[in-house]
Design a protein around this motif. Structure first.
Motif, mmCIF file in Angstrom:
data_model
loop_
_atom_site.group_PDB
_atom_site.id
_atom_site.type_symbol
_atom_site.label_atom_id
_atom_site.label_comp_id
_atom_site.label_asym_id
_atom_site.label_seq_id
_atom_site.Cartn_x
_atom_site.Cartn_y
_atom_site.Cartn_z
ATOM 1 N N PHE A 1 64.843 47.006 -1.383
ATOM 2 C CA PHE A 1 64.534 45.624 -1.757
ATOM 3 C C PHE A 1 64.004 45.658 -3.187
ATOM 4 O O PHE A 1 63.169 46.502 -3.516
ATOM 5 N N SER A 2 64.463 44.751 -4.010
ATOM 6 C CA SER A 2 64.010 44.730 -5.396
ATOM 7 C C SER A 2 64.013 43.303 -5.929
ATOM 8 O O SER A 2 64.832 42.478 -5.519
ATOM 9 N N THR A 3 63.087 43.045 -6.849
ATOM 10 C CA THR A 3 63.059 41.734 -7.504
ATOM 11 C C THR A 3 63.933 41.728 -8.756
ATOM 12 O O THR A 3 64.097 40.695 -9.391
ATOM 13 N N ILE A 4 64.458 42.895 -9.134
ATOM 14 C CA ILE A 4 65.341 42.972 -10.298
ATOM 15 C C ILE A 4 66.686 43.547 -9.878
ATOM 16 O O ILE A 4 66.791 44.336 -8.937
ATOM 17 N N ASN A 5 67.719 43.160 -10.598
ATOM 18 C CA ASN A 5 69.072 43.636 -10.322
ATOM 19 C C ASN A 5 69.381 44.812 -11.228
ATOM 20 O O ASN A 5 69.460 44.664 -12.445
ATOM 21 N N ASN A 6 69.499 45.985 -10.640
ATOM 22 C CA ASN A 6 69.716 47.198 -11.416
ATOM 23 C C ASN A 6 70.867 47.984 -10.810
ATOM 24 O O ASN A 6 70.917 48.210 -9.600
ATOM 25 N N LEU A 7 71.784 48.425 -11.663
ATOM 26 C CA LEU A 7 72.959 49.160 -11.196
ATOM 27 C C LEU A 7 72.598 50.428 -10.439
ATOM 28 O O LEU A 7 73.322 50.868 -9.548
ATOM 29 N N VAL A 8 71.448 51.005 -10.779
ATOM 30 C CA VAL A 8 71.009 52.247 -10.116
ATOM 31 C C VAL A 8 70.910 52.061 -8.613
ATOM 32 O O VAL A 8 71.266 52.946 -7.830
ATOM 33 N N PHE A 9 70.447 50.883 -8.177
ATOM 34 C CA PHE A 9 70.262 50.639 -6.750
ATOM 35 C C PHE A 9 71.599 50.596 -6.006
ATOM 36 O O PHE A 9 71.689 51.002 -4.847
ATOM 37 N N TYR A 10 72.625 50.103 -6.665
ATOM 38 C CA TYR A 10 73.936 50.009 -6.024
ATOM 39 C C TYR A 10 74.557 51.380 -5.810
ATOM 40 O O TYR A 10 75.420 51.555 -4.943
ATOM 41 N N ASN A 11 74.135 52.362 -6.584
ATOM 42 C CA ASN A 11 74.700 53.704 -6.493
ATOM 43 C C ASN A 11 74.034 54.565 -5.430
ATOM 44 O O ASN A 11 74.371 55.744 -5.277
ATOM 45 N N GLN A 12 73.073 53.996 -4.692
ATOM 46 C CA GLN A 12 72.359 54.767 -3.677
ATOM 47 C C GLN A 12 73.076 54.792 -2.334
ATOM 48 O O GLN A 12 72.663 55.487 -1.415
ATOM 49 N N ASN A 13 74.139 53.983 -2.222
ATOM 50 C CA ASN A 13 74.892 53.891 -0.954
ATOM 51 C C ASN A 13 74.002 53.490 0.220
ATOM 52 O O ASN A 13 74.108 54.032 1.324
ATOM 53 N N LYS A 14 73.094 52.548 -0.057
ATOM 54 C CA LYS A 14 72.210 52.021 0.971
ATOM 55 C C LYS A 14 72.204 50.500 0.862
ATOM 56 O O LYS A 14 72.496 49.953 -0.201
ATOM 57 N N PRO A 15 71.898 49.802 1.946
ATOM 58 C CA PRO A 15 71.814 48.341 1.869
ATOM 59 C C PRO A 15 70.812 47.929 0.796
ATOM 60 O O PRO A 15 69.690 48.432 0.756
ATOM 61 N N PHE A 16 71.228 47.019 -0.076
ATOM 62 C CA PHE A 16 70.409 46.616 -1.216
ATOM 63 C C PHE A 16 70.281 45.100 -1.245
ATOM 64 O O PHE A 16 71.272 44.384 -1.171
ATOM 65 N N PHE A 17 69.031 44.615 -1.340
ATOM 66 C CA PHE A 17 68.781 43.177 -1.313
ATOM 67 C C PHE A 17 67.919 42.773 -2.504
ATOM 68 O O PHE A 17 66.868 43.374 -2.747
ATOM 69 N N ILE A 18 68.374 41.764 -3.238
ATOM 70 C CA ILE A 18 67.579 41.161 -4.300
ATOM 71 C C ILE A 18 66.704 40.078 -3.673
ATOM 72 O O ILE A 18 67.196 39.221 -2.941
ATOM 73 N N VAL A 19 65.401 40.125 -3.946
ATOM 74 C CA VAL A 19 64.484 39.154 -3.355
ATOM 75 C C VAL A 19 63.608 38.533 -4.427
ATOM 76 O O VAL A 19 63.405 39.101 -5.501
ATOM 77 N N SER A 20 63.096 37.364 -4.135
ATOM 78 C CA SER A 20 62.136 36.703 -5.009
ATOM 79 C C SER A 20 60.743 37.242 -4.704
ATOM 80 O O SER A 20 60.439 37.568 -3.558
ATOM 81 N N PRO A 21 59.870 37.379 -5.718
ATOM 82 C CA PRO A 21 58.506 37.873 -5.466
ATOM 83 C C PRO A 21 57.749 37.007 -4.469
ATOM 84 O O PRO A 21 56.930 37.501 -3.715
#
Length: 240
Positions: free
Chosen positions: A4-24
């Motif tokens: 889960f992250s409040t910022i959109n970063n390409l690094v997270f997409y490369n982890q091969n895990k479910p990734f969610f952008i959330v508001s603080p």
């Protein structure tokens, strides 16, 4: 397992895990929809009921006079019944954190750095934070592409407890002229500076802040108040 992250970063997409952008800070509806998305990805056998489906069922057997109202209450009902974890200091509300000398109005700032520093200054003056906390807030924006923007014209500035927090606290700053912070596309006029001592003790206060930010008359008092105590009185009247 999940990111889960409040910022959109390409690094997270490369982890091969479910990734969610959330508001603080999220409303009940946003939190519920996030849970719905998470469960749909990681638990094919566990699902959250879709509010839209429930509304369709209601419409088959009756007339709904206030669809937005019932939808909001359904999100609150289903999300809150899922909150089984006891939160430390759950009774600590925004009225416990806001003090008259932590509210600043008609503040002038030449740039986003000075705006963030000035917004946090009342907390520093009362020793609720160390100077290092303000420096970390500014550093995070510069180095991590952090955005504190949580809704239109509103930023929630913060860093980690270990960055220099001495006491749980919150300040309110109303800028005379809106400023566009680095990494943002729309300006900020209202800065809420949060100093949290752990992951849980500020949750109730933040929930009440979300409610305040959904009140049009809260912005009206922020814009028209000539003294800090007017804003404080408004907050206490809504959360006595």
């Amino acid at each position: 397992d999940i990111i889960f992250s409040t910022i959109n970063n390409l690094v997270f997409y490369n982890q091969n895990k479910p990734f969610f952008i959330v508001s603080p800070i999220m409303s009940d509806e946003e939190e519920y929809l996030l849970l719905e998305r998470v469960y749909s990805q990681i638990n094919s056998y566990l699902t959250y009921p879709k509010i839209t489906d429930l509304l369709d069922i209601f419409k088959k057997y009756g007339t709904i006079s206030n669809e937005n109202g019932i939808k909001k209450e359904l999100y609150q009902y289903f999300y809150k019944t899922d909150k089984n974890t006891t939160i430390e200091n759950q009774s600590l509300g925004i009225r416990h954190l806001i003090q008259e000398d932590l509210i600043q109005i008609n503040v002038s700032a030449n740039d986003w750095q000075s705006a963030l520093f000035t917004a946090a200054l009342p907390l520093l003056q009362k020793n609720y934070i160390n100077r290092s906390y303000i420096e970390k807030i500014i550093e995070n924006v510069n180095s991590n592409r952090t955005s504190f923007l949580i809704t239109k014209n509103v930023s929630l500035a913060h860093a980690k407890p270990e960055d220099g927090v001495n006491s749980l606290s919150l300040s309110i700053t109303v800028l005379k002229k809106p400023i566009i912070f680095k990494n943002d596309k729309i300006p900020t006029q209202y800065i809420f500076t949060l100093a949290a001592v752990n992951k849980t003790s500020h949750i109730n206060a933040m929930s009440e802040l979300v409610a305040l930010l959904e009140m049009p008359d809260f912005y009206e008092i922020l814009n028209t108040a000539t003294q800090a105590k007017e804003i404080l009185t408004f907050i206490k009247s809504r959360f006595p």
